[in-house]
Design a protein around this motif. Structure first.
Motif, PDB file in Angstrom:
ATOM      1  N   ILE A 296       0.889  -1.167   0.000  1.00  0.00           N
ATOM      2  CA  ILE A 296       0.000   0.000   0.000  1.00  0.00           C
ATOM      3  C   ILE A 296       0.920   1.208   0.000  1.00  0.00           C
ATOM      4  O   ILE A 296       1.771   1.353   0.869  1.00  0.00           O
TER       5      ILE A 296
ATOM      6  N   TYR B   8       2.464   5.081  -0.014  1.00  0.00           N
ATOM      7  CA  TYR B   8       2.278   6.291   0.791  1.00  0.00           C
ATOM      8  C   TYR B   8       1.675   7.396  -0.055  1.00  0.00           C
ATOM      9  O   TYR B   8       2.263   7.745  -1.087  1.00  0.00           O
TER      10      TYR B   8
ATOM     11  N   HIS C 168       4.710   7.407  -8.996  1.00  0.00           N
ATOM     12  CA  HIS C 168       5.554   7.488 -10.189  1.00  0.00           C
ATOM     13  C   HIS C 168       5.584   6.138 -10.904  1.00  0.00           C
ATOM     14  O   HIS C 168       4.908   5.189 -10.509  1.00  0.00           O
TER      15      HIS C 168
ATOM     16  N   GLY D 124       7.619   3.799 -10.909  1.00  0.00           N
ATOM     17  CA  GLY D 124       8.034   2.658 -10.085  1.00  0.00           C
ATOM     18  C   GLY D 124       6.827   1.990  -9.428  1.00  0.00           C
ATOM     19  O   GLY D 124       6.714   0.764  -9.393  1.00  0.00           O
ATOM     20  N   HIS D 125       5.900   2.802  -8.919  1.00  0.00           N
ATOM     21  CA  HIS D 125       4.673   2.236  -8.329  1.00  0.00           C
ATOM     22  C   HIS D 125       3.821   1.596  -9.424  1.00  0.00           C
ATOM     23  O   HIS D 125       3.236   0.523  -9.226  1.00  0.00           O
TER      24      HIS D 125
ATOM     25  N   ASP E 276      -1.276   3.763   2.280  1.00  0.00           N
ATOM     26  CA  ASP E 276      -0.738   3.699   3.638  1.00  0.00           C
ATOM     27  C   ASP E 276      -0.684   5.142   4.141  1.00  0.00           C
ATOM     28  O   ASP E 276       0.237   5.881   3.821  1.00  0.00           O
TER      29      ASP E 276
ATOM     30  N   GLY F  39       8.580  -4.259  -3.434  1.00  0.00           N
ATOM     31  CA  GLY F  39       9.894  -3.872  -3.906  1.00  0.00           C
ATOM     32  C   GLY F  39      10.967  -4.240  -2.898  1.00  0.00           C
ATOM     33  O   GLY F  39      10.694  -4.412  -1.697  1.00  0.00           O
TER      34      GLY F  39
ATOM     35  N   ASP G  74      13.013  -2.552  -1.466  1.00  0.00           N
ATOM     36  CA  ASP G  74      13.216  -1.583  -0.382  1.00  0.00           C
ATOM     37  C   ASP G  74      12.467  -1.930   0.899  1.00  0.00           C
ATOM     38  O   ASP G  74      12.795  -1.417   1.960  1.00  0.00           O
TER      39      ASP G  74
ATOM     40  N   HIS H 252      10.400  -7.616  -6.104  1.00  0.00           N
ATOM     41  CA  HIS H 252      10.852  -7.136  -7.417  1.00  0.00           C
ATOM     42  C   HIS H 252      11.953  -6.094  -7.249  1.00  0.00           C
ATOM     43  O   HIS H 252      12.096  -5.464  -6.199  1.00  0.00           O
TER      44      HIS H 252
ATOM     45  N   LEU I 215      13.262   0.317 -10.195  1.00  0.00           N
ATOM     46  CA  LEU I 215      13.579   1.027 -11.428  1.00  0.00           C
ATOM     47  C   LEU I 215      14.448   2.221 -11.089  1.00  0.00           C
ATOM     48  O   LEU I 215      14.130   2.996 -10.199  1.00  0.00           O
TER      49      LEU I 215
ATOM     50  N   MET J  46      14.739   5.753  -8.358  1.00  0.00           N
ATOM     51  CA  MET J  46      13.687   6.736  -8.503  1.00  0.00           C
ATOM     52  C   MET J  46      12.943   6.819  -7.170  1.00  0.00           C
ATOM     53  O   MET J  46      12.592   5.795  -6.602  1.00  0.00           O
TER      54      MET J  46
ATOM     55  N   LYS K 268      10.088   9.271  -4.564  1.00  0.00           N
ATOM     56  CA  LYS K 268       9.285  10.472  -4.386  1.00  0.00           C
ATOM     57  C   LYS K 268      10.068  11.536  -3.652  1.00  0.00           C
ATOM     58  O   LYS K 268      10.038  12.703  -3.984  1.00  0.00           O
TER      59      LYS K 268
HETATM   60  O1  ME8 Z   1       7.011   1.669   1.261  1.00  0.00           O
HETATM   61  N1  ME8 Z   1      11.025   1.058  -8.793  1.00  0.00           N
HETATM   62  O2  ME8 Z   1       5.245   2.810   0.320  1.00  0.00           O
HETATM   63  P1  ME8 Z   1       5.915   3.501  -0.938  1.00  0.00           P
HETATM   64  C1  ME8 Z   1      10.146   0.060  -8.640  1.00  0.00           C
HETATM   65  N2  ME8 Z   1       3.801   2.406   2.453  1.00  0.00           N
HETATM   66  N3  ME8 Z   1       9.208   0.035  -7.689  1.00  0.00           N
HETATM   67  C2  ME8 Z   1       9.146   1.069  -6.867  1.00  0.00           C
HETATM   68  C3  ME8 Z   1      10.029   2.166  -6.955  1.00  0.00           C
HETATM   69  C4  ME8 Z   1      11.009   2.133  -7.987  1.00  0.00           C
HETATM   70  N4  ME8 Z   1      11.879   3.106  -8.187  1.00  0.00           N
HETATM   71  N5  ME8 Z   1       9.697   3.046  -5.995  1.00  0.00           N
HETATM   72  C5  ME8 Z   1       8.642   2.505  -5.323  1.00  0.00           C
HETATM   73  C6  ME8 Z   1       5.860   2.048   1.260  1.00  0.00           C
HETATM   74  N6  ME8 Z   1       8.315   1.324  -5.850  1.00  0.00           N
HETATM   75  C7  ME8 Z   1       4.915   1.550   2.341  1.00  0.00           C
HETATM   76  C8  ME8 Z   1       4.490   0.134   1.998  1.00  0.00           C
HETATM   77  S1  ME8 Z   1       3.180  -2.130   2.509  1.00  0.00           S
HETATM   78  C9  ME8 Z   1       2.478  -2.846   3.834  1.00  0.00           C
HETATM   79  C10 ME8 Z   1       3.642  -0.529   3.037  1.00  0.00           C
HETATM   80  C11 ME8 Z   1       7.232   0.422  -5.400  1.00  0.00           C
HETATM   81  O3  ME8 Z   1       4.917   4.460  -1.459  1.00  0.00           O
HETATM   82  C12 ME8 Z   1       7.831  -0.848  -4.819  1.00  0.00           C
HETATM   83  O4  ME8 Z   1       6.868  -1.874  -4.914  1.00  0.00           O
HETATM   84  O5  ME8 Z   1       7.274   4.000  -0.600  1.00  0.00           O
HETATM   85  C13 ME8 Z   1       8.070  -0.442  -3.378  1.00  0.00           C
HETATM   86  O6  ME8 Z   1       8.209  -1.553  -2.508  1.00  0.00           O
HETATM   87  C14 ME8 Z   1       6.826   0.359  -3.093  1.00  0.00           C
HETATM   88  O7  ME8 Z   1       6.554   1.049  -4.332  1.00  0.00           O
HETATM   89  C15 ME8 Z   1       7.050   1.363  -1.956  1.00  0.00           C
HETATM   90  O8  ME8 Z   1       6.027   2.314  -1.988  1.00  0.00           O
END
Ligand code: ME8
Length: 530
Positions: free
Chosen positions: A11, A13, A19, A21-22, A50, A264, A266, A293, A296, A303, A305
């Motif tokens: 979920i 943020y 972007h 990546g999401h 989230d 991801g 991270d 995964h 990107l 990448m 936010k």
């Molecule tokens: O971590 N390349 O939310 P988040 C590929 N709220 N995928 C990417 C990416 C990128 N550069 N950047 C983000 C959070 N993602 C928490 C998660 S879950 C219980 C809580 C994708 O908005 C990737 O799937 O930072 C990463 O794990 C997720 O967005 C993180 O999104």
């Protein structure tokens, strides 16, 4: 193989717009869900937002609105983006919804009552951007956040802790007994060597330094730590601990359902270590698979936010269409590895795979059926030309490879299997030379067989591409003249499916992109390059 699936994305943020990546993670999850459903499996797909935490509280303050107004506005954008990308999620959970808040409070109370959570004092290195505390070893001599690279600060506060020590042994046993839990498997060693072996501290699960969170019922000056709040979304959305637990029983607790989290790299630590521990504390089943995964990159750096170096998916979809963007995401970067987004590769992929290979195959075939058979697909007569048998084999190989790869979440490989069939079919045209057969009265049966085989190959490629090319594949079915009720996956092995079908000439599915115009346009969308 299990017949029922529950699949989730993280979920995200709503601290800023999403972007590419999401979009990558959600699109790939959607491809998997669609492919399962098309093959007749039941698949429940969850995504969401989230919404709590310090960062959101601060961003709202900067914007001069309440945190709730702030997230409402950004989450609107999530809905629009998933609509635009034709994401077929069954539910969308927001952690500010009552159905979630109440259950998180209950979960906290249950853990307190079991003494899995206790009140103590936390001192550690805190990264306010990642909302995570880190240990001395993790921040290193320069005191930098191991996730985002920014400086961290020493912080101290009264806090509740989750007793991780109580669950370490059973987590390691769970890893051992379930070698397929973490995919790629190398992630398991990373978890053990980086986090578990050096000694896992108890996890701080509450905060008093900000208020935008779910209050701890027993001690409301504390809010529940954002990760305990966030991870539980996967079960609160299904109705765990509610008056309607049916979905929870069906998609989580029932061992006949395969539960899969896609995330991801991270956020592996939270999903692979703490989430199974929380579930064990609650006496619940653990997920079957967590697919990690890669991330990107934009040129060389991740990448993100907070760094602001992102590609906005909206203008990409608006200009190139949903199919091209979904295809690029699913094909370009091997699911599981890191990859980078570049304008050149985007244009090249669309041109080579979609315009030249697939689009052209459809165009040539429909034109030839129009020209030689007045737009009616000749009926299947077995293998007539010397090349028909090998095309039929290639069709079956593509189906088998595609299914196997998709089931293993090797989505890129599944697409490559279809691309191979497209290439094989184009080669079949060169081998059979229909234009030469058409000039020879005695070769009519051969010509008819070639047209039938090509139409069938196009049905199969379009059917297999469908979870990715969600609008173009339907247009291909239209051009093949297939009525709705004959388009289903259950017809994939039917050699007579296209017999006497009335084809309809349509526009090219993917016009060729002019790299001289499109590369600079896409580059202008990449903030970093401005
Ligand atoms: O971590 N390349 O939310 P988040 C590929 N709220 N995928 C990417 C990416 C990128 N550069 N950047 C983000 C959070 N993602 C928490 C998660 S879950 C219980 C809580 C994708 O908005 C990737 O799937 O930072 C990463 O794990 C997720 O967005 C993180 O999104």
């Amino acid at each position: 193989m299990k017949k029922r699936f529950y699949i989730t994305t993280p979920i995200y943020y709503p601290s800023a717009k999403l972007h590419i990546g999401h979009a990558y993670c959600t699109t790939l999850t959607d491809v998997f869900a669609r492919s399962k459903r098309e093959r007749g499996f039941e698949c429940y797909f969850l995504t969401g937002a989230d919404e709590h935490g310090l960062k959101i509280e601060k961003n709202a303050e900067k914007a001069g609105v309440t945190p709730q107004e702030f997230v409402d506005n950004i989450v609107e954008g999530f809905y629009k983006l998933w609509d635009l990308l034709k994401i077929t999620n069954d539910d969308f959970i927001r952690t500010t919804q009552d159905r979630h808040v109440k259950v998180v409070q209950d979960i906290f109370s249950k853990m307190l009552a079991k003494d899995d959570i206790y009140l103590g004092e936390y001192e550690g290195w805190y990264c306010k951007d990642c909302e995570a505390f880190w240990t001395d070893t993790q921040v290193g001599p320069d005191h930098l956040c191991p996730d985002c690279g920014r400086p961290v600060q020493k912080a101290k506060e009264e806090a509740y802790f989750f007793r991780t020590g109580k669950y370490v042994d059973s987590l390691l046993k769970f890893y051992d007994e379930n070698p397929k839990f973490l995919v790629p498997e190398s992630r398991k060693n990373e978890m053990i060597n980086t986090f578990i072996k050096p000694g896992l501290d108890d996890l701080c699960v509450s905060r008093t330094s900000f208020s935008w969170g779910i209050p701890v019922r027993e001690n409301p000056k504390h809010v529940v730590y954002v990760w305990l709040d966030a991870l539980t979304n996967y079960i609160t959305a299904l109705g765990y601990d509610s008056d309607h637990p049916e979905k929870f029983e069906k998609f989580w607790q029932d061992p006949e359902c395969e539960t899969i989290h896609i995330l991801g790299a991270d956020i592996t630590r939270f999903h692979a270590i703490y989430w199974p521990m929380f579930l064990e504390s609650l006496g619940l089943r653990k997920p079957d698979r967590e697919f990690i995964h890669g991330l990107l990159m934009m040129r060389d750096s991740k990448m993100s936010k907070s760094k602001g170096n992102v590609v906005d998916p909206y203008p990409l979809v608006e200009r190139y269409g949903v199919d091209a963007v979904r295809y690029y995401l699913a094909r370009e970067v091997s699911f599981g590895s890191d990859g980078s987004f570049t304008p050149e590769q985007f244009v090249e992929r669309v041109n080579a795979d979609l315009a030249n290979a697939y689009g052209n195959l459809l165009n040539r075939t429909i034109s030839m059926i129009g020209k030689y058979f007045q737009g009616t697909v000749p009926a299947y007569q077995g293998t007539v030309t010397e090349f028909d048998g090998s095309l039929e084999t290639a069709i079956e190989v593509a189906i088998t490879e595609y299914e196997k790869a998709m089931d293993d979440l090797r989505i890129t490989d599944a697409i490559i299997a279809v691309n191979d069939l497209v290439n094989r079919s184009n080669k079949y045209i060169d081998e059979t030379t229909p234009w030469a057969l058409a000039k020879d009265e005695s070769k009519q049966a051969e010509l008819a067989s070639v047209m039938n085989h090509l139409a069938r190959a196009l049905f199969v490629t379009s059917r297999l591409y469908h979870p990715v090319l969600v609008t173009a594949a339907d247009k291909a079915f239209d051009q093949l003249g297939l009525p709705e009720d004959k388009r289903g996956y259950e017809n994939i092995h039917d050699k007579h499916l296209l017999d006497n079908s009335a084809t309809v000439k349509g526009n090219p599915l993917f016009p060729r992109l002019d790299a001289n115009i499109e590369v600079p346009f896409i580059a202008s969308l990449m903030n970093e390059c401005k």
